[in-house]
Scaffold this motif. Structure first.
Motif, mmCIF file in Angstrom:
data_model
loop_
_atom_site.group_PDB
_atom_site.id
_atom_site.type_symbol
_atom_site.label_atom_id
_atom_site.label_comp_id
_atom_site.label_asym_id
_atom_site.label_seq_id
_atom_site.Cartn_x
_atom_site.Cartn_y
_atom_site.Cartn_z
ATOM 1 N N GLY B 3 -10.202 -12.446 43.198
ATOM 2 C CA GLY B 3 -9.477 -11.570 44.106
ATOM 3 C C GLY B 3 -8.660 -10.520 43.385
ATOM 4 O O GLY B 3 -8.086 -9.635 44.021
ATOM 5 N N VAL B 4 -8.593 -10.596 42.064
ATOM 6 C CA VAL B 4 -7.880 -9.602 41.261
ATOM 7 C C VAL B 4 -8.910 -8.607 40.724
ATOM 8 O O VAL B 4 -9.935 -9.013 40.180
ATOM 9 C CB VAL B 4 -7.150 -10.269 40.076
ATOM 10 N N THR B 5 -8.643 -7.327 40.921
ATOM 11 C CA THR B 5 -9.581 -6.317 40.432
ATOM 12 C C THR B 5 -8.930 -5.482 39.338
ATOM 13 O O THR B 5 -7.713 -5.239 39.358
ATOM 14 C CB THR B 5 -10.069 -5.394 41.564
ATOM 15 N N GLN B 6 -9.760 -5.101 38.379
ATOM 16 C CA GLN B 6 -9.290 -4.281 37.276
ATOM 17 C C GLN B 6 -10.264 -3.142 37.053
ATOM 18 O O GLN B 6 -11.474 -3.328 37.126
ATOM 19 C CB GLN B 6 -9.198 -5.102 35.975
ATOM 20 N N THR B 7 -9.702 -1.964 36.797
ATOM 21 C CA THR B 7 -10.540 -0.813 36.456
ATOM 22 C C THR B 7 -9.907 -0.070 35.291
ATOM 23 O O THR B 7 -8.679 -0.080 35.119
ATOM 24 C CB THR B 7 -10.669 0.154 37.653
ATOM 25 N N PRO B 8 -10.710 0.566 34.429
ATOM 26 C CA PRO B 8 -12.168 0.451 34.417
ATOM 27 C C PRO B 8 -12.613 -0.851 33.757
ATOM 28 O O PRO B 8 -11.787 -1.591 33.224
ATOM 29 C CB PRO B 8 -12.574 1.657 33.560
ATOM 30 N N GLN B 17 -5.038 8.591 21.115
ATOM 31 C CA GLN B 17 -5.133 8.911 22.543
ATOM 32 C C GLN B 17 -4.277 7.968 23.392
ATOM 33 O O GLN B 17 -3.714 6.973 22.902
ATOM 34 C CB GLN B 17 -6.589 8.834 23.015
ATOM 35 N N ARG B 18 -4.233 8.287 24.702
ATOM 36 C CA ARG B 18 -3.478 7.485 25.667
ATOM 37 C C ARG B 18 -4.420 7.104 26.794
ATOM 38 O O ARG B 18 -5.228 7.939 27.230
ATOM 39 C CB ARG B 18 -2.316 8.321 26.205
ATOM 40 N N VAL B 19 -4.320 5.859 27.254
ATOM 41 C CA VAL B 19 -5.154 5.397 28.362
ATOM 42 C C VAL B 19 -4.303 4.647 29.375
ATOM 43 O O VAL B 19 -3.217 4.159 29.054
ATOM 44 C CB VAL B 19 -6.311 4.485 27.883
ATOM 45 N N THR B 20 -4.829 4.544 30.587
ATOM 46 C CA THR B 20 -4.164 3.789 31.647
ATOM 47 C C THR B 20 -5.146 2.788 32.228
ATOM 48 O O THR B 20 -6.253 3.145 32.616
ATOM 49 C CB THR B 20 -3.666 4.729 32.755
ATOM 50 N N LEU B 21 -4.733 1.534 32.258
ATOM 51 C CA LEU B 21 -5.531 0.468 32.854
ATOM 52 C C LEU B 21 -4.899 0.107 34.190
ATOM 53 O O LEU B 21 -3.677 0.036 34.315
ATOM 54 C CB LEU B 21 -5.552 -0.765 31.942
ATOM 55 N N SER B 74 -0.673 -2.464 39.730
ATOM 56 C CA SER B 74 0.040 -2.256 38.475
ATOM 57 C C SER B 74 -0.810 -1.428 37.523
ATOM 58 O O SER B 74 -2.042 -1.422 37.616
ATOM 59 C CB SER B 74 0.370 -3.603 37.833
ATOM 60 N N GLU B 75 -0.143 -0.729 36.643
ATOM 61 C CA GLU B 75 -0.821 0.031 35.600
ATOM 62 C C GLU B 75 -0.213 -0.299 34.250
ATOM 63 O O GLU B 75 0.997 -0.463 34.127
ATOM 64 C CB GLU B 75 -0.715 1.537 35.875
ATOM 65 N N LEU B 76 -1.094 -0.413 33.266
ATOM 66 C CA LEU B 76 -0.675 -0.632 31.879
ATOM 67 C C LEU B 76 -1.044 0.625 31.102
ATOM 68 O O LEU B 76 -2.211 1.021 31.086
ATOM 69 C CB LEU B 76 -1.374 -1.860 31.287
ATOM 70 N N ASN B 77 -0.048 1.258 30.537
ATOM 71 C CA ASN B 77 -0.255 2.486 29.776
ATOM 72 C C ASN B 77 -0.189 2.184 28.284
ATOM 73 O O ASN B 77 0.775 1.579 27.801
ATOM 74 C CB ASN B 77 0.825 3.513 30.131
ATOM 75 N N LEU B 78 -1.222 2.600 27.580
ATOM 76 C CA LEU B 78 -1.291 2.395 26.129
ATOM 77 C C LEU B 78 -1.360 3.767 25.471
ATOM 78 O O LEU B 78 -2.254 4.563 25.782
ATOM 79 C CB LEU B 78 -2.537 1.580 25.766
ATOM 80 N N PHE B 104 -6.748 -14.581 37.311
ATOM 81 C CA PHE B 104 -7.050 -13.524 36.366
ATOM 82 C C PHE B 104 -8.165 -12.614 36.864
ATOM 83 O O PHE B 104 -9.126 -13.069 37.487
ATOM 84 C CB PHE B 104 -7.475 -14.118 35.018
ATOM 85 N N GLY B 105 -8.034 -11.349 36.528
ATOM 86 C CA GLY B 105 -9.095 -10.400 36.803
ATOM 87 C C GLY B 105 -10.177 -10.471 35.745
ATOM 88 O O GLY B 105 -10.062 -11.243 34.793
ATOM 89 N N PRO B 106 -11.220 -9.664 35.875
ATOM 90 C CA PRO B 106 -12.347 -9.702 34.946
ATOM 91 C C PRO B 106 -12.066 -9.016 33.617
ATOM 92 O O PRO B 106 -12.844 -9.152 32.682
ATOM 93 C CB PRO B 106 -13.457 -8.972 35.702
ATOM 94 N N GLY B 107 -10.967 -8.279 33.534
ATOM 95 C CA GLY B 107 -10.582 -7.654 32.281
ATOM 96 C C GLY B 107 -11.111 -6.239 32.105
ATOM 97 O O GLY B 107 -12.072 -5.822 32.751
ATOM 98 N N THR B 108 -10.436 -5.517 31.227
ATOM 99 C CA THR B 108 -10.889 -4.189 30.783
ATOM 100 C C THR B 108 -11.093 -4.281 29.280
ATOM 101 O O THR B 108 -10.181 -4.678 28.548
ATOM 102 C CB THR B 108 -9.837 -3.104 31.082
ATOM 103 N N ARG B 109 -12.293 -3.923 28.846
ATOM 104 C CA ARG B 109 -12.560 -3.938 27.404
ATOM 105 C C ARG B 109 -12.261 -2.558 26.849
ATOM 106 O O ARG B 109 -12.908 -1.582 27.218
ATOM 107 C CB ARG B 109 -14.005 -4.321 27.113
ATOM 108 N N LEU B 110 -11.269 -2.489 25.979
ATOM 109 C CA LEU B 110 -10.876 -1.221 25.354
ATOM 110 C C LEU B 110 -11.402 -1.179 23.929
ATOM 111 O O LEU B 110 -11.180 -2.104 23.148
ATOM 112 C CB LEU B 110 -9.350 -1.091 25.336
ATOM 113 N N THR B 111 -12.098 -0.106 23.628
ATOM 114 C CA THR B 111 -12.584 0.125 22.264
ATOM 115 C C THR B 111 -11.969 1.423 21.755
ATOM 116 O O THR B 111 -12.126 2.474 22.385
ATOM 117 C CB THR B 111 -14.119 0.241 22.216
ATOM 118 N N VAL B 112 -11.257 1.324 20.646
ATOM 119 C CA VAL B 112 -10.647 2.500 20.033
ATOM 120 C C VAL B 112 -11.426 2.825 18.762
ATOM 121 O O VAL B 112 -11.557 1.980 17.866
ATOM 122 C CB VAL B 112 -9.164 2.245 19.696
ATOM 123 N N LEU B 113 -11.977 4.033 18.715
ATOM 124 C CA LEU B 113 -12.813 4.427 17.562
ATOM 125 C C LEU B 113 -12.059 5.364 16.613
ATOM 126 O O LEU B 113 -11.145 6.068 17.039
ATOM 127 C CB LEU B 113 -14.087 5.111 18.063
#
Lengths: 113, 113
Positions: B3-8, B17-21, B74-78, B104-113
């Motif tokens: 029931g918890v959703t996460q994007t992307p 860079q900066r991202v928002t989850l 909620s948003e998590l800013n990195l 728990f939601g399905p998660g967001t996989r963050l890759t920083v190159l």
């Protein structure tokens, strides 16, 4: 943070019971013992929790030692779907009264067909 | 489905860079938690919000911030991303259940190159 100690890995056979141990010798009186599991490529999933008495639910049983310094998660009849990393966690209350979960490394459970 | 959703679901970006989850909790849940899961550190609690207010803080870097909005998402800013920020980021929510179990939601996989 309150710590738990679990074996890195365990192996069992399908349709047999599995006993997953956890040591938490520094547990305090208000700390709840929680178990979560994480299936491959998924978020953690709540399994069971307890404070002092043994607990049963549809997924598992939790046996808590009398001194509360250890506990055992019991899967009564393991299936292949139970293969996961199992985390034993103390839910601690901080000085502001907030409660948080502190995950350890967990036990990787392998189920053999 | 928790029931918890996460994007992307996946995010690939460059250092600096900066991202928002984003996370939407289960209907009716007031608490939102953010966790980071990396290969070397395991699952680490970052921060908790309850009904719009920060409730508990874990190992969250100063470059990271979060907020919970009136609709409870909620948003998590990195920001100033580093290679070491590459990880799975999970959001969880909890309500007034007996054990305050977290979903728990399905998660967001963050890759920083």
């Amino acid at each position: 943070d309150a710590k738990t100690t679990q074996p890195n890995s365990m192996e069992s056979n399908e349709e047999e019971p599995v006993h997953l141990p956890c040591n938490h010798s520094t547990i305090s009186g208000t700390d709840y013992i929680h178990w979560y599991r994480q299936l491959p490529s998924q978020g953690p999933e709540y399994v069971i929790h307890g404070l002092t008495s043994n607990v049963n639910n549809r997924m598992a049983s939790l046996a808590i030692a009398e001194d509360r310094k250890s506990s055992t998660l019991i899967l009564h009849r393991a299936t292949l779907r139970d293969a996961a990393v199992y985390y034993c966690i103390l839910r601690v209350r901080d000085v502001q009264g907030a409660q948080k979960l502190v995950f350890g490394q967990g036990t990787r459970l392998t189920i053999n067909p | 489905d928790s029931g918890v959703t996460q994007t992307p679901k996946h995010l690939i970006t460059a250092t600096g860079q900066r991202v928002t989850l984003r996370c939407s909790p289960r209907s009716g849940d007031l608490s939102v938690y953010w966790y980071q899961q990396s290969l070397d550190q395991g699952l680490q609690f970052l921060i908790q919000y309850y009904n719009g207010e920060e409730r508990a803080k874990g190992n969250i870097l100063e470059r990271f911030s979060a907020q919970q909005f009136p609709d409870l998402h909620s948003e998590l800013n990195l920001s100033s991303l580093e290679l070491g920020d590459s990880a799975l980021y999970f959001c969880a929510s909890s309500g007034r259940g007996r054990g305050n179990e977290q979903f728990f939601g399905p998660g967001t996989r963050l890759t920083v190159l």
